[in-house]
Design an enzyme around this catalytic site. Structure first.
Site, PDB file in Angstrom:
ATOM      1  N   LYS A 128       0.824  -1.254  -0.012  1.00  0.00           N
ATOM      2  CA  LYS A 128       0.216   0.004   0.090  1.00  0.00           C
ATOM      3  C   LYS A 128       1.043   1.257   0.253  1.00  0.00           C
ATOM      4  CE  LYS A 128      -3.960  -1.782   2.536  1.00  0.00           C
ATOM      5  NZ  LYS A 128      -5.108  -1.401   1.518  1.00  0.00           N
TER       6      LYS A 128
ATOM      7  N   ARG B 179     -10.182 -11.293   1.778  1.00  0.00           N
ATOM      8  CA  ARG B 179     -11.231 -12.369   1.194  1.00  0.00           C
ATOM      9  C   ARG B 179     -10.605 -13.904   1.162  1.00  0.00           C
ATOM     10  NH1 ARG B 179     -11.600  -9.143  -4.149  1.00  0.00           N
ATOM     11  NH2 ARG B 179     -11.172  -7.525  -2.649  1.00  0.00           N
TER      12      ARG B 179
END
Ligand code: BES
Ligand code: MN
Ligand code: ZN
Length: 497
Positions: A280, A354
């Protein structure tokens, strides 16, 4: 120290307290408590309304110090906004604002008559519950990682609040105290920095809670060796880049009969999400300590359910990992074999939530065959773009389950908003190298993330809450909100009947 709450109904002009809270609407409309104080104090409130010092605007408040004719030391006159549009959300807001103002005063105890203010469609138990939760929320302070303060004399801090309400509201108070404990637990866990709150820490907190309860509550923690034996190939891939080993934390509560299938709550517990090899950007990365907000939320709801003694069986499953870049980290283009057997092509290591949830959902379904399974996760930035910070995203193929959750959120003002989970979106997850890809491209990111999870919940009555926008308040001093503890607890209360 936790704030103490009680119910009482003495008259506002004769009650003995450091501070009395009364409400005034816009255009000089006094509530009955404000009118009584005004009468006893020789028209003091009305004069300040006329002078414009008291506007009645939502969230405003005016302090009257040592007014003549009344017993309490102070009166905090709280603006309620326009009377004709006063609603449940406003009731919550004025309690948050009033408690914030109260927290800045040197008072240890207060009596609030704001809980008497009528709210269309809500009863006094709801008002007390909502008031207590709002006041407790505003009174929360994060102190865990500051230098301990010297024991010099401090101004008194708010320690107890009495609410004006009749006995019929006692149930609301009891519910609020249970839920507030869950909310505080969730907030504290999420606010802690990731060098303290790592997967082992989360497991230890859950274990400690279970150890302090009777034998209706138990805790089990699977480590990476056990998960490896079972085949948690997706979760373990995410965890590989961190020295902080992953855990699967499992809490069980047996409040129902032995033959009843449990309800299951599953929470994303990424204690820090750097993005991994798909790193990120630096600015804002610190907020990714809150990426275990789903875990905190389901643990908080579990605690509240236990405290309420709900007549149902409940399991709470928390997959918890840290997502870090490393020489041994998983990488884009890796193909993972999940616990379900489905293979997954990793196209972005930052879509890690996920990847841990899919194995946790598979395991929860196989192990418990739950009546319904809800996951909560700070899953996608896309959900924040879609709904902002006011509503959690809700996705489910089960209209009845979705309706139950929406209603629980509406009732408690811990609101969710539904996004579609149509099969039309599934094509975005196609991969040339595995059964499914872990990202679905630019559009509908919150929905394709839920579509990914849906591939692992076949045959389950399942709903997904994306709390990326609601789990914490933005900004340098932004704190965890404790959402969706209240929504989930209300849903469980409704199920328990
Ligand atoms: N934890 C983040 C989602 C997130 C981002 C929550 C910002 C709150 C605020 C999640 O793991 C993530 O990184 N998601 C990616 C998915 C993308 C790579 C498909 C995202 O949303 O950018
Ligand atoms: Mn991520
Ligand atoms: Zn994440």
């Amino acid at each position: 120290m936790t704030l103490q709450f009680s119910l009482g109904a003495a008259a506002p002009e004769t009650v003995d307290s450091a501070c009395v809270l009364v409400g005034v609407y816009e255009h000089g409309v006094l509530t009955s408590a404000a009118a009584r104080v005004d009468n006893a104090a020789g028209g003091l409130i009305k004069r300040q309304v006329e002078s414009g010092d008291i506007s009645g605007k939502t969230g405003s408040s005016t302090l009257l110090f040592a007014p003549q004719g009344i017993t309490a030391r102070r009166v905090l006159v709280v603006g309620l906004g326009a009377q004709k549009s006063f609603d449940a959300a406003r009731f919550q807001k004025i309690h948050l604002e009033a408690a914030r103002a109260l927290g800045k005063l040197p008072v240890a105890d207060a009596v609030s008559y704001l809980s008497e203010v009528e709210v269309p469609g809500r009863d006094s138990a709801w008002r007390v519950r909502t008031a207590v939760l709002a006041i407790d929320h505003a009174a929360y302070r994060y102190t865990a990682t500051f230098k301990p303060r010297d024991k010099q004399p401090k101004p008194p801090e708010l320690a107890s609040v009495a609410l004006a309400a009749g006995d019929e509201a006692q149930a609301g108070l009891a519910q609020a105290l249970a839920i507030a404990e869950g909310v505080r637990f969730a907030r504290e866990l999420a606010n802690l920095p990731p060098n303290i709150c790592n997967p082992a820490w989360i497991a230890a907190q859950a274990q400690a809670f279970a150890d302090a309860q009777d034998d209706k509550v138990s805790c089990q923690v699977l480590d990476h060796v056990e998960m490896d034996k079972l085949g948690f190939g997706s979760l373990l891939a995410v965890a590989r880049g961190s020295v902080n080993k992953p855990k699967l934390v499992v809490l069980q509560y047996r409040g129902g009969s032995a033959d009843e299938k449990p309800y299951a709550l599953v929470g994303k517990g990424v204690t820090f999400d750097s993005g991994g090899i798909s790193l990120k950007p630096g600015p804002g990365m610190e907020e990714m300590k809150f990426d275990m907000g789903g875990a905190a939320g389901v643990l908080g709801a579990f605690i509240a359910a236990v405290r309420l003694g709900l007549a149902l069986n409940l399991v709470c499953v928390v997959p918890t990992v840290e997502n870090m870049p490393d020489g041994d980290a998983y990488r884009p283009s890796d193909v993972l074999t999940s616990l379900s057997g489905l293979t997954i092509e990793v196209l972005n290591t930052d879509a890690e939530g996920r990847l841990i949830l899919c194995d946790a959902l598979t395991w929860t379904a196989q192990t418990f065959q739950p009546q319904a399974m809800i996951d909560a996760a700070t899953l996608t930035g896309a959900c924040v773009i879609a709904l902002g910070k006011h509503a959690s995203g809700l996705m489910s193929k089960h209209d009845d389950l979705a309706a139950e959750l929406l209603a629980a959120g509406e009732h408690t003002l811990d609101r969710a908003w539904r996004l579609p989970l149509w099969d039309d979106y599934q094509a975005q997850l196609e991969s040339g190298f595995a059964d499914v890809a872990n990202i679905g491209g630019k559009s509908a990111g919150a929905i394709t993330a839920a579509c990914f999870l849906s591939r692992f919940t076949d045959g389950q009555r399942w709903a997904h809450l994306d709390i990326a926008g609601t789990a914490w308040d933005e900004g340098r001093k932004g704190l965890a909100t404790g959402r969706p503890v209240t929504l989930l607890t209300q849903w469980l209360m409704d199920r328990a009947g």
